[in-house]
Design a protein around this motif. Structure first.
Motif, PDB file in Angstrom:
ATOM      1  N   SER A  71      12.000   0.874   7.695  1.00 56.33           N
ATOM      2  CA  SER A  71      11.049   1.532   7.417  1.00 56.33           C
ATOM      3  C   SER A  71       9.933   0.587   6.992  1.00 56.33           C
ATOM      4  CB  SER A  71      11.477   2.546   6.435  1.00 56.33           C
ATOM      5  OG  SER A  71      11.686   1.675   5.098  1.00 56.33           O
ATOM      6  N   THR A  72       8.780   1.226   6.587  1.00 54.19           N
ATOM      7  CA  THR A  72       7.678   0.363   6.281  1.00 54.19           C
ATOM      8  C   THR A  72       7.977  -0.110   4.649  1.00 54.19           C
ATOM      9  OG1 THR A  72       6.160   1.921   7.559  1.00 54.19           O
ATOM     10  CG2 THR A  72       5.051   0.341   5.804  1.00 54.19           C
ATOM     11  N   GLU A  73       8.527   1.068   3.941  1.00 61.29           N
ATOM     12  CA  GLU A  73       9.241   0.771   2.593  1.00 61.29           C
ATOM     13  C   GLU A  73      10.195  -0.435   2.478  1.00 61.29           C
ATOM     14  OE1 GLU A  73       8.726   3.517   4.179  1.00 61.29           O
ATOM     15  OE2 GLU A  73       7.492   4.827   2.775  1.00 61.29           O
ATOM     16  N   ARG A  74      11.147  -0.185   3.515  1.00 62.81           N
ATOM     17  CA  ARG A  74      12.085  -1.429   3.420  1.00 62.81           C
ATOM     18  C   ARG A  74      11.319  -2.702   3.810  1.00 62.81           C
ATOM     19  NH1 ARG A  74      16.701  -2.551   7.660  1.00 62.81           N
ATOM     20  NH2 ARG A  74      15.234  -3.632   8.839  1.00 62.81           N
ATOM     21  N   GLU A  75      10.453  -2.647   4.832  1.00 59.11           N
ATOM     22  CA  GLU A  75       9.690  -4.167   5.155  1.00 59.11           C
ATOM     23  C   GLU A  75       8.763  -4.602   3.740  1.00 59.11           C
ATOM     24  OE1 GLU A  75       8.686  -7.552   6.417  1.00 59.11           O
ATOM     25  OE2 GLU A  75      10.319  -6.222   7.102  1.00 59.11           O
ATOM     26  N   ALA A  76       8.414  -3.423   3.222  1.00 61.67           N
ATOM     27  CA  ALA A  76       7.271  -4.015   1.748  1.00 61.67           C
ATOM     28  C   ALA A  76       8.377  -4.464   0.806  1.00 61.67           C
ATOM     29  CB  ALA A  76       6.711  -2.595   1.395  1.00 61.67           C
ATOM     30  N   LEU A  77       9.645  -3.929   0.598  1.00 64.94           N
ATOM     31  CA  LEU A  77      10.362  -4.430  -0.475  1.00 64.94           C
ATOM     32  C   LEU A  77      10.896  -5.943  -0.084  1.00 64.94           C
ATOM     33  CD1 LEU A  77      11.693  -3.826  -3.061  1.00 64.94           C
ATOM     34  CD2 LEU A  77      13.585  -2.521  -2.056  1.00 64.94           C
ATOM     35  N   ALA A  78      11.110  -6.091   1.161  1.00 60.00           N
ATOM     36  CA  ALA A  78      11.664  -7.212   1.744  1.00 60.00           C
ATOM     37  C   ALA A  78      10.438  -8.107   1.366  1.00 60.00           C
ATOM     38  CB  ALA A  78      11.925  -7.155   3.196  1.00 60.00           C
ATOM     39  N   ALA A 118       0.859  -1.149   0.123  1.00 60.88           N
ATOM     40  CA  ALA A 118       0.063  -0.032  -0.020  1.00 60.88           C
ATOM     41  C   ALA A 118       0.757   1.386  -0.049  1.00 60.88           C
ATOM     42  CB  ALA A 118      -1.056  -0.056   1.169  1.00 60.88           C
ATOM     43  N   VAL A 119       2.175   1.249   0.413  1.00 62.51           N
ATOM     44  CA  VAL A 119       2.875   2.304   0.533  1.00 62.51           C
ATOM     45  C   VAL A 119       3.267   2.903  -0.780  1.00 62.51           C
ATOM     46  CG1 VAL A 119       4.252   2.002   3.041  1.00 62.51           C
ATOM     47  CG2 VAL A 119       5.026   0.719   0.822  1.00 62.51           C
ATOM     48  N   VAL A 120       3.101   2.179  -1.802  1.00 60.01           N
ATOM     49  CA  VAL A 120       3.567   2.494  -3.125  1.00 60.01           C
ATOM     50  C   VAL A 120       2.187   2.589  -4.020  1.00 60.01           C
ATOM     51  CG1 VAL A 120       6.041   2.332  -3.181  1.00 60.01           C
ATOM     52  CG2 VAL A 120       4.585   0.351  -3.837  1.00 60.01           C
ATOM     53  N   LEU A 139       9.783   1.469  -4.423  1.00 61.03           N
ATOM     54  CA  LEU A 139       9.858   1.268  -3.141  1.00 61.03           C
ATOM     55  C   LEU A 139      11.359   1.363  -2.674  1.00 61.03           C
ATOM     56  CD1 LEU A 139       7.995  -2.391  -2.669  1.00 61.03           C
ATOM     57  CD2 LEU A 139       7.641  -0.464  -1.539  1.00 61.03           C
ATOM     58  N   ALA A 140      12.244   1.053  -3.586  1.00 63.25           N
ATOM     59  CA  ALA A 140      13.680   1.248  -3.444  1.00 63.25           C
ATOM     60  C   ALA A 140      13.755   2.673  -3.222  1.00 63.25           C
ATOM     61  CB  ALA A 140      14.689   0.617  -4.609  1.00 63.25           C
ATOM     62  N   ALA A 141      13.438   3.617  -3.953  1.00 64.82           N
ATOM     63  CA  ALA A 141      13.492   5.165  -3.972  1.00 64.82           C
ATOM     64  C   ALA A 141      13.040   5.470  -2.708  1.00 64.82           C
ATOM     65  CB  ALA A 141      12.934   5.795  -4.980  1.00 64.82           C
ATOM     66  N   ARG A 142      11.886   4.923  -2.178  1.00 65.56           N
ATOM     67  CA  ARG A 142      11.438   5.228  -0.562  1.00 65.56           C
ATOM     68  C   ARG A 142      12.495   4.849   0.317  1.00 65.56           C
ATOM     69  NH1 ARG A 142       7.924   9.317  -2.008  1.00 65.56           N
ATOM     70  NH2 ARG A 142       6.196   8.644  -3.197  1.00 65.56           N
ATOM     71  N   VAL A 143      13.011   3.555   0.101  1.00 67.86           N
ATOM     72  CA  VAL A 143      13.836   3.098   0.979  1.00 67.86           C
ATOM     73  C   VAL A 143      15.122   3.951   1.354  1.00 67.86           C
ATOM     74  CG1 VAL A 143      15.545   1.162   1.472  1.00 67.86           C
ATOM     75  CG2 VAL A 143      13.407   0.698   0.718  1.00 67.86           C
ATOM     76  N   CYS A 144      15.465   4.835   0.184  1.00 68.51           N
ATOM     77  CA  CYS A 144      16.499   5.766   0.405  1.00 68.51           C
ATOM     78  C   CYS A 144      16.080   7.167   0.774  1.00 68.51           C
ATOM     79  CB  CYS A 144      17.040   6.085  -1.454  1.00 68.51           C
ATOM     80  SG  CYS A 144      17.568   4.662  -2.020  1.00 68.51           S
ATOM     81  N   GLY A 145      14.623   7.183   1.184  1.00 70.55           N
ATOM     82  CA  GLY A 145      14.217   8.529   1.777  1.00 70.55           C
ATOM     83  C   GLY A 145      13.841   9.514   0.545  1.00 70.55           C
ATOM     84  N   TYR A 146      13.769   9.020  -0.549  1.00 74.51           N
ATOM     85  CA  TYR A 146      13.513  10.131  -1.818  1.00 74.51           C
ATOM     86  C   TYR A 146      12.370  10.518  -1.515  1.00 74.51           C
ATOM     87  CZ  TYR A 146      13.387  11.802  -6.668  1.00 74.51           C
ATOM     88  OH  TYR A 146      13.048  12.797  -7.699  1.00 74.51           O
ATOM     89  N   ASP A 147      12.054  11.957  -1.876  1.00 75.17           N
ATOM     90  CA  ASP A 147      10.715  12.614  -1.753  1.00 75.17           C
ATOM     91  C   ASP A 147      10.460  13.378  -2.893  1.00 75.17           C
ATOM     92  OD1 ASP A 147      12.124  14.725  -1.248  1.00 75.17           O
ATOM     93  OD2 ASP A 147      11.157  15.095   0.601  1.00 75.17           O
TER      94      ASP A 147
END
Ligand code: FPP
Ligand code: MG
Length: 343
Positions: free
Chosen positions: A325-332, A27-29, A73-81
């Motif tokens: 982060s939630t995004e890291r967990e989603a990518l995992a 859902a995060v993406v 997801l990877a961009a979010r993991v990097c904190g990209y906004d």
């Protein structure tokens, strides 16, 4: 450092990509995913109506757009906004689509995503040219947005995609090609674009070089696991589907890991495969079934799954270098999903 945790025990394992969205893991993406869809819909305009028409034939057939999801997801993991990840995610899907148009011509594929392939509908010439157009437009978009360094990497990635396809073709029908050559084929034809998705995410986020390489490796291992899983499913069948593999790789003379492992243990498989492929136009379903039966009967499937699991572990290990982060967990979760399709 917190290790990304596996899905909560007791939750039913997602079996399809759609499940991943509906169960909320991605859902995060979801919003990014929608924006990529809109971007794609407007990025292949041409003076020839045929171009968007042929592209829509492929993309409306319901591709999962897994490369854009990995990139976002990877961009979010990097904190990209910013918004650049929507552009790059769309480019990854455009390159993927271009390769599929070409691949179906090369493989003489008849069905893709449950629909007749573009070459089946329009013949070979149109999809080759539309693939070229989409490929060129992807680079134009990259340049228009000033992503020169990321484009250089994309150029190298496309070189890999083409060389992977060439390597696969030149080894068609040879189950003795060995695990190293197989690894190189799938690294080039599949893992390279996923690796670029990770790399590009870290690059737009201005992360230091070692983080860029780390995320490129996460994408690489994800792609390796993804392709091995696909190759296993071709023999062992999809639990979400009929429970039976289609064995289309065998029919095409495409040598994948389960067949390689089985042939290491049973040399008669190589000889039988030669007989099967030499027959060319005369199909021999009994012999094909016998080869597939021997692949599934031994430990080739479990050995292939073990190798895919190692790649997932490596991807998860690489992700651990990034802040939780939630995004890291989603990518995992997405990494584990590639395996959940066969468990
Ligand atoms: C699918 O493999 C094929 C690929 C992932 C890459 C194919 C690449 C090319 C044809 C090069 C294209 C070049 C340009 C410039 C766009 P597969 O046949 O194993 O998978 P399938 O079962 O989905 O067909
Ligand atoms: Mg193909």
């Amino acid at each position: 450092m917190t290790r990304s945790t596996p899905a909560e025990p007791g939750l039913s394992k997602p079996k399809t990509f759609e499940d991943l969205f509906s169960k909320g893991l991605l859902a995060v993406v979801r919003e990014d995913y929608g924006r990529v869809g809109s971007f794609l819909a407007h990025s292949v305009d041409s003076r020839f109506d045929l171009v968007p028409q042929v592209v829509r034939h492929l993309i409306d057939a319901g591709g999962k757009r897994i490369r854009p999801v990995v990139h976002c997801l990877a961009a979010r993991v990097c904190g990209y906004d910013g918004d650049g990840h929507i552009v790059l995610a769309s480019v990854s899907e455009m390159i993927h689509s271009a390769t599929l148009f070409h691949d179906d011509v090369v493989d003489n594929g008849k069905v893709r995503r449950g629909r007749p392939t573009a070459n089946d509908v329009w013949g070979n010439q149109i999809p080759v040219l539309v693939g070229d157009f989409v490929f060129a437009r992807a680079f134009t978009i990259m340049m228009d947005n000033g992503y020169f360094q990321i484009s250089r990497h994309l150029g190298r990635t496309v070189e890999d995609l083409v060389q992977g396809e060439l390597l696969q073709l030149t080894h068609a029908g040879n189950p003795m090609l060995g695990r190293e050559v197989y690894d190189e084929i799938i690294r080039c034809k599949t893992a390279s674009l996923f690796s670029w998705c990770g790399r590009a995410a870290a690059m737009i986020s201005d992360l230091p070089e070692e983080r860029v390489e780390a995320l490129a490796q996460v994408g690489h291992h994800f792609g390796m696991a993804f392709q091995i899983t696909d190759d296993v499913l071709d023999y062992a069948g999809a639990s979400v589907d009929t429970g039976k593999g289609s064995c289309s790789d065998l029919a095409e003379g495409k040598v994948t890991l389960p067949l390689i492992v089985a042939a290491e243990q049973d040399p008669s498989i190589a000889a039988d495969l030669q007989v099967l492929l030499a027959a060319e136009d005369e199909e021999d379903p009994a012999l094909a079934e016998s080869i597939a039966g021997r692949v599934v009967a031994g430990n080739a499937v479990s050995e292939s799954i073990r190798i895919a699991e190692q790649h997932v572990e490596a991807a998860l290990g690489g992700l651990d270098a990034f802040p939780p982060s939630t995004e890291r967990e989603a990518l995992a979760e997405l990494c584990r999903f590639s395996l959940s399709r066969i468990h």
